[in-house]
Write an enzyme that holds these catalytic residues in place. Structure first.
Site, PDB file in Angstrom:
ATOM      1  N   ASN A  81      19.215  39.476 -34.653  1.00  0.00           N
ATOM      2  CA  ASN A  81      20.426  39.748 -33.881  1.00  0.00           C
ATOM      3  C   ASN A  81      20.592  41.222 -33.518  1.00  0.00           C
ATOM      4  O   ASN A  81      20.087  42.074 -34.224  1.00  0.00           O
ATOM      5  CB  ASN A  81      21.649  39.318 -34.704  1.00  0.00           C
ATOM      6  CG  ASN A  81      21.929  37.841 -34.549  1.00  0.00           C
ATOM      7  OD1 ASN A  81      21.813  37.302 -33.464  1.00  0.00           O
ATOM      8  ND2 ASN A  81      22.300  37.195 -35.639  1.00  0.00           N
ATOM      9  N   PRO A  82      21.336  41.508 -32.447  1.00  0.00           N
ATOM     10  CA  PRO A  82      21.970  40.545 -31.547  1.00  0.00           C
ATOM     11  C   PRO A  82      20.927  39.938 -30.610  1.00  0.00           C
ATOM     12  O   PRO A  82      20.277  40.632 -29.841  1.00  0.00           O
ATOM     13  CB  PRO A  82      22.977  41.391 -30.765  1.00  0.00           C
ATOM     14  CG  PRO A  82      22.497  42.803 -30.903  1.00  0.00           C
ATOM     15  CD  PRO A  82      21.608  42.911 -32.079  1.00  0.00           C
ATOM     16  N   VAL A  83      20.776  38.617 -30.718  1.00  0.00           N
ATOM     17  CA  VAL A  83      19.588  37.966 -30.171  1.00  0.00           C
ATOM     18  C   VAL A  83      19.463  38.119 -28.651  1.00  0.00           C
ATOM     19  O   VAL A  83      18.358  38.275 -28.134  1.00  0.00           O
ATOM     20  CB  VAL A  83      19.529  36.489 -30.623  1.00  0.00           C
ATOM     21  CG1 VAL A  83      20.609  35.656 -29.992  1.00  0.00           C
ATOM     22  CG2 VAL A  83      18.166  35.890 -30.363  1.00  0.00           C
ATOM     23  N   ASP A  84      20.587  38.134 -27.926  1.00  0.00           N
ATOM     24  CA  ASP A  84      20.494  38.243 -26.459  1.00  0.00           C
ATOM     25  C   ASP A  84      20.038  39.631 -26.023  1.00  0.00           C
ATOM     26  O   ASP A  84      19.257  39.775 -25.083  1.00  0.00           O
ATOM     27  CB  ASP A  84      21.860  37.921 -25.830  1.00  0.00           C
ATOM     28  CG  ASP A  84      22.358  36.553 -26.264  1.00  0.00           C
ATOM     29  OD1 ASP A  84      21.767  35.556 -25.818  1.00  0.00           O
ATOM     30  OD2 ASP A  84      23.309  36.491 -27.066  1.00  0.00           O
TER      31      ASP A  84
ATOM     32  N   ASP B  83      24.901  27.908 -32.686  1.00  0.00           N
ATOM     33  CA  ASP B  83      26.314  27.725 -32.339  1.00  0.00           C
ATOM     34  C   ASP B  83      26.543  26.307 -31.803  1.00  0.00           C
ATOM     35  O   ASP B  83      27.553  25.668 -32.109  1.00  0.00           O
ATOM     36  CB  ASP B  83      26.735  28.748 -31.275  1.00  0.00           C
ATOM     37  CG  ASP B  83      26.183  30.123 -31.588  1.00  0.00           C
ATOM     38  OD1 ASP B  83      26.927  31.021 -31.929  1.00  0.00           O
ATOM     39  OD2 ASP B  83      24.934  30.275 -31.510  1.00  0.00           O
ATOM     40  N   THR B  84      25.594  25.833 -31.013  1.00  0.00           N
ATOM     41  CA  THR B  84      25.688  24.479 -30.464  1.00  0.00           C
ATOM     42  C   THR B  84      25.647  23.449 -31.592  1.00  0.00           C
ATOM     43  O   THR B  84      26.405  22.475 -31.585  1.00  0.00           O
ATOM     44  CB  THR B  84      24.544  24.257 -29.442  1.00  0.00           C
ATOM     45  OG1 THR B  84      24.807  25.084 -28.302  1.00  0.00           O
ATOM     46  CG2 THR B  84      24.449  22.816 -28.981  1.00  0.00           C
TER      47      THR B  84
ATOM     48  N   HIS C 284      25.203  34.643 -28.013  1.00  0.00           N
ATOM     49  CA  HIS C 284      25.274  34.152 -29.393  1.00  0.00           C
ATOM     50  C   HIS C 284      26.167  35.155 -30.109  1.00  0.00           C
ATOM     51  O   HIS C 284      25.710  36.175 -30.607  1.00  0.00           O
ATOM     52  CB  HIS C 284      23.864  34.122 -30.001  1.00  0.00           C
ATOM     53  CG  HIS C 284      23.865  33.952 -31.497  1.00  0.00           C
ATOM     54  ND1 HIS C 284      24.453  32.898 -32.131  1.00  0.00           N
ATOM     55  CD2 HIS C 284      23.348  34.732 -32.487  1.00  0.00           C
ATOM     56  CE1 HIS C 284      24.292  33.016 -33.441  1.00  0.00           C
ATOM     57  NE2 HIS C 284      23.629  34.126 -33.679  1.00  0.00           N
TER      58      HIS C 284
ATOM     59  N   ARG D  73      27.606  41.405 -34.337  1.00  0.00           N
ATOM     60  CA  ARG D  73      26.174  41.341 -34.056  1.00  0.00           C
ATOM     61  C   ARG D  73      25.750  42.517 -33.191  1.00  0.00           C
ATOM     62  O   ARG D  73      24.618  42.979 -33.265  1.00  0.00           O
ATOM     63  CB  ARG D  73      25.836  40.024 -33.359  1.00  0.00           C
ATOM     64  CG  ARG D  73      26.046  38.819 -34.250  1.00  0.00           C
ATOM     65  CD  ARG D  73      25.527  37.568 -33.591  1.00  0.00           C
ATOM     66  NE  ARG D  73      25.682  36.402 -34.472  1.00  0.00           N
ATOM     67  CZ  ARG D  73      26.717  35.585 -34.437  1.00  0.00           C
ATOM     68  NH1 ARG D  73      27.700  35.785 -33.585  1.00  0.00           N
ATOM     69  NH2 ARG D  73      26.780  34.554 -35.250  1.00  0.00           N
TER      70      ARG D  73
ATOM     71  N   HIS E 137      27.554  15.268 -27.915  1.00  0.00           N
ATOM     72  CA  HIS E 137      26.798  16.110 -26.996  1.00  0.00           C
ATOM     73  C   HIS E 137      27.710  17.172 -26.410  1.00  0.00           C
ATOM     74  O   HIS E 137      28.759  16.862 -25.840  1.00  0.00           O
ATOM     75  CB  HIS E 137      26.160  15.244 -25.909  1.00  0.00           C
ATOM     76  CG  HIS E 137      25.360  14.141 -26.505  1.00  0.00           C
ATOM     77  ND1 HIS E 137      24.140  14.362 -27.106  1.00  0.00           N
ATOM     78  CD2 HIS E 137      25.650  12.833 -26.674  1.00  0.00           C
ATOM     79  CE1 HIS E 137      23.701  13.220 -27.610  1.00  0.00           C
ATOM     80  NE2 HIS E 137      24.596  12.280 -27.360  1.00  0.00           N
TER      81      HIS E 137
HETATM   82  N1  LIG Z   1      19.794  33.874 -34.240  1.00  0.00           N
HETATM   83  C1  LIG Z   1      20.588  33.390 -35.182  1.00  0.00           C
HETATM   84  O1  LIG Z   1      21.306  32.403 -34.953  1.00  0.00           O
HETATM   85  C2  LIG Z   1      20.612  34.063 -36.523  1.00  0.00           C
HETATM   86  C3  LIG Z   1      21.202  33.461 -37.635  1.00  0.00           C
HETATM   87  C4  LIG Z   1      21.180  34.135 -38.846  1.00  0.00           C
HETATM   88  C5  LIG Z   1      20.630  35.402 -38.927  1.00  0.00           C
HETATM   89  N2  LIG Z   1      20.077  35.969 -37.822  1.00  0.00           N
HETATM   90  C6  LIG Z   1      19.485  37.308 -37.801  1.00  0.00           C
HETATM   91  O2  LIG Z   1      18.177  37.272 -38.337  1.00  0.00           O
HETATM   92  C7  LIG Z   1      17.828  38.570 -38.824  1.00  0.00           C
HETATM   93  C8  LIG Z   1      17.272  38.448 -40.223  1.00  0.00           C
HETATM   94  O3  LIG Z   1      18.291  38.039 -41.123  1.00  0.00           O
HETATM   95  P1  LIG Z   1      17.964  37.838 -42.682  1.00  0.00           P
HETATM   96  O4  LIG Z   1      19.188  37.307 -43.321  1.00  0.00           O
HETATM   97  O5  LIG Z   1      16.678  37.111 -42.812  1.00  0.00           O
HETATM   98  O6  LIG Z   1      17.734  39.363 -43.111  1.00  0.00           O
HETATM   99  P2  LIG Z   1      16.907  39.868 -44.376  1.00  0.00           P
HETATM  100  O7  LIG Z   1      17.355  41.273 -44.616  1.00  0.00           O
HETATM  101  O8  LIG Z   1      16.976  38.864 -45.497  1.00  0.00           O
HETATM  102  O9  LIG Z   1      15.393  39.861 -43.852  1.00  0.00           O
HETATM  103  C9  LIG Z   1      14.922  40.745 -42.890  1.00  0.00           C
HETATM  104  C10 LIG Z   1      13.470  41.011 -43.204  1.00  0.00           C
HETATM  105  O10 LIG Z   1      12.917  41.799 -42.157  1.00  0.00           O
HETATM  106  C11 LIG Z   1      11.997  42.697 -42.744  1.00  0.00           C
HETATM  107  N3  LIG Z   1      11.742  43.811 -41.849  1.00  0.00           N
HETATM  108  C12 LIG Z   1      12.568  44.808 -41.463  1.00  0.00           C
HETATM  109  N4  LIG Z   1      11.942  45.646 -40.632  1.00  0.00           N
HETATM  110  C13 LIG Z   1      10.687  45.173 -40.457  1.00  0.00           C
HETATM  111  C14 LIG Z   1       9.561  45.593 -39.708  1.00  0.00           C
HETATM  112  N5  LIG Z   1       9.611  46.688 -38.955  1.00  0.00           N
HETATM  113  N6  LIG Z   1       8.445  44.839 -39.773  1.00  0.00           N
HETATM  114  C15 LIG Z   1       8.388  43.726 -40.535  1.00  0.00           C
HETATM  115  N7  LIG Z   1       9.417  43.280 -41.269  1.00  0.00           N
HETATM  116  C16 LIG Z   1      10.544  43.997 -41.233  1.00  0.00           C
HETATM  117  C17 LIG Z   1      12.661  43.105 -44.050  1.00  0.00           C
HETATM  118  O11 LIG Z   1      11.721  43.653 -44.983  1.00  0.00           O
HETATM  119  C18 LIG Z   1      13.262  41.784 -44.518  1.00  0.00           C
HETATM  120  O12 LIG Z   1      12.384  41.075 -45.368  1.00  0.00           O
HETATM  121  C19 LIG Z   1      19.117  39.396 -38.723  1.00  0.00           C
HETATM  122  O13 LIG Z   1      19.091  40.182 -37.566  1.00  0.00           O
HETATM  123  C20 LIG Z   1      20.206  38.350 -38.649  1.00  0.00           C
HETATM  124  O14 LIG Z   1      21.379  38.826 -38.018  1.00  0.00           O
HETATM  125  C21 LIG Z   1      20.039  35.307 -36.636  1.00  0.00           C
END
Ligand SMILES: NC(=O)c1ccc[n+]([C@@H]2O[C@H](COP(=O)([O-])OP(=O)(O)OC[C@H]3O[C@@H](n4cnc5c(N)ncnc54)[C@H](O)[C@@H]3O)[C@@H](O)[C@H]2O)c1
Length: 318
Positions: free
Chosen positions: A125-128, A153-154, A180, A93, A173
C-alpha cells in the site's frame, strides 16, 4: 515433430511478512503453483517461512518452496510485491506512499531484468499509487502490471451485505471501485442477489434497505482495515486469499472478473491514473476493464477518488 516445453508454474513473492507469508500459505494449499520462491530483505525471515511451509508440503500439495534472491523471479508467471511497511495505527494508506515508492525503485528494475515477460502484481500500500509508480519504473504495458486494488474491499462488502441479507456471501454480487482506501466507491446501483436489485430483494424479504442501513454497511467495509489493525495490528488472511484468486485467474487463464487496480485510459474521461474497476484477468494479466454504467452519484465519487489519487501521484513526483 516439435515438442512443447512445459515450464514449472513459478510464483515469486517479494516481501514475506504477514501478507507475503499468508499468501504463500494460501497458494501452497491451493496447489496452483509448482514453485514458490520467497524473497525478503530479511533473509532469515524468508528462510524461516520457507522451512515452515516446506514442512506442510507432505500434508498439502506437492510444491517446491525456497528462500531466494531477485534472480529467482526469472520465469515466474507472476511476481507478487508485498514488500513495504504496513499501515500503523491511525496512519492512512497514503501516508505510506513515499516510503514504499522508494522500495519499488529498488526492487522493480531487478524484476524487469530477470523476468521481462512475467506479470507483476502489486499488493503493498497504497496500492493504487504503487501500481502507477511501478508502471512508470518498469515501462511494462499496463496489462502486465497491476495491483490487487479493491479485491479485498469487494470481499468485505459482499461479506457484510451477506450478513444483512442472510445469504451466502458468494451469492451476493457487488463491487467496490476506485481507490483501495478512504475514497473508494460502492456501486449500489448494480449490486444484486440472483440478479435482483437490493431494494427489490429487501422488499420481498422484509428487510431494511434505507440509505442509512446501506451507508452503514459501506462505512464498515471502508473502515474495516482500521478496525482490524486496532485489534490485531495488521490484516492479512483475506488479502492472501484475494491474491490467490488473482494468481489462479492468471495461472489457469480463466478470464475471471476481479476488481483490480490498473492504468485507466479514458474511463468517463478519466485517464493516466491507477484505480480499481471490475476487470477480466487471464494469463496475460488485465485483458480488459469493464465499463460499468454508473449512477451520477457513483460517477462523481469515482471522479473524486481519481482526482485525489492523481494529486497524490503528482505530489510524489510520479
Ligand atoms: N492490498 C491490500 O489489500 C493489502 C492488505 C493488507 C496489507 N497490505 C499491504 O501489504 C504490505 C505488507 O504488509 P505486511 O503486514 O505483510 O507487512 P510486514 O511488515 O509484515 O512485511 C513486510 C515485509 O517486507 C519486507 N521488505 C521491506 N523492504 C523490502 C525490500 N526492499 N526488499 C524485500 N523485502 C522488503 C520486510 O522485511 C517485511 O518482511 C503493506 O504495505 C500493507 O499496507 C495490502
Amino acid at each position: 515433430m516439435t515438442h512443447e516445453i512445459h515450464h514449472p508454474v513459478r510464483v515469486a513473492i517479494v516481501g514475506v511478512g504477514n501478507v507475503g507469508a499468508s499468501f504463500a500459505f494460501s497458494l501452497l494449499n491451493s496447489g496452483l503453483a509448482t514453485e514458490i520462491v520467497l524473497i525478503d530483505a530479511n533473509t532469515a525471515r524468508a528462510e524461516g517461512e520457507a522451512m515452515d511451509l516446506n514442512h506442510a508440503v507432505p500434508l498439502s500439495q506437492s510444491t517446491r518452496i525456497w528462500a531466494g534472491s531477485m534472480a529467482d523471479t526469472a520465469g515466474a508467471l507472476v511476481t507478487v510485491i508485498t514488500a513495504g511497511s504496513a499501515q500503523k495505527p491511525g496512519e492512512t494508506r497514503l501516508d505510506l506512499a513515499g516510503r514504499n515508492v522508494n522500495i519499488l525503485r529498488a526492487l522493480i528494475p531487478d524484476v524487469v531484468k530477470f523476468n521481462p515477460d512475467g506479470i507483476i502484481l502489486i499488493a503493498a500500500n497504497p496500492v493504487d499509487i504503487l501500481t502507477y509508480a511501478a508502471i512508470k519504473i518498469s515501462g511494462f504495458p499496463s496489462n502486465q502490471l497491476f495491483g490487487s486494488g479493491t479485491i479485498l474491499d469487494t470481499a468485505r462488502f459482499r461479506y457484510l451485505l451477506s450478513q444483512h441479507f442472510g445469504v451466502d456471501p458468494r451469492s451476493v454480487h457487488g463491487y467496490i471501485i476506485g481507490e483501495h482506501g478512504d475514497s473508494e466507491v460502492p456501486v449500489w446501483s448494480l449490486a444484486n442477489i440472483a440478479g435482483m436489485r437490493l431494494p427489490v430483494f429487501c422488499q420481498q424479504n422484509n428487510l431494511a434497505c434505507q440509505d442509512q442501513v446501506l451507508d452503514d454497511i459501506f462505512q464498515q467495509t471502508r473502515d474495516a482495515a482500521y478496525q482490524i489493525i486496532q485489534r490485531k495490528g495488521a490484516t492479512y488472511y483475506a488479502i492472501a486469499v484475494g491474491l490467490t484468486k488473482i494468481a489462479e485467474a492468471i495461472i489457469r487463464d480463466q478470464n475471471t472478473v476481479l476488481s483490480v487496480s490498473s492504468l485507466i485510459d479514458d474511463y468517463y474521461g478519466m485517464q493516466d491514473v491507477c484505480f480499481s474497476l471490475p476487470s477480466v484477468v487471464d494469463r496475460g494479466g488485465v485483458e480488459r476493464i469493464l465499463r460499468l454504467e454508473l449512477s451520477e452519484r457513483e460517477l462523481t465519487g469515482l471522479q473524486n477518488s481519481a482526482a485525489m489519487l492523481k494529486q497524490m501521484n503528482k505530489n510524489l513526483g510520479l
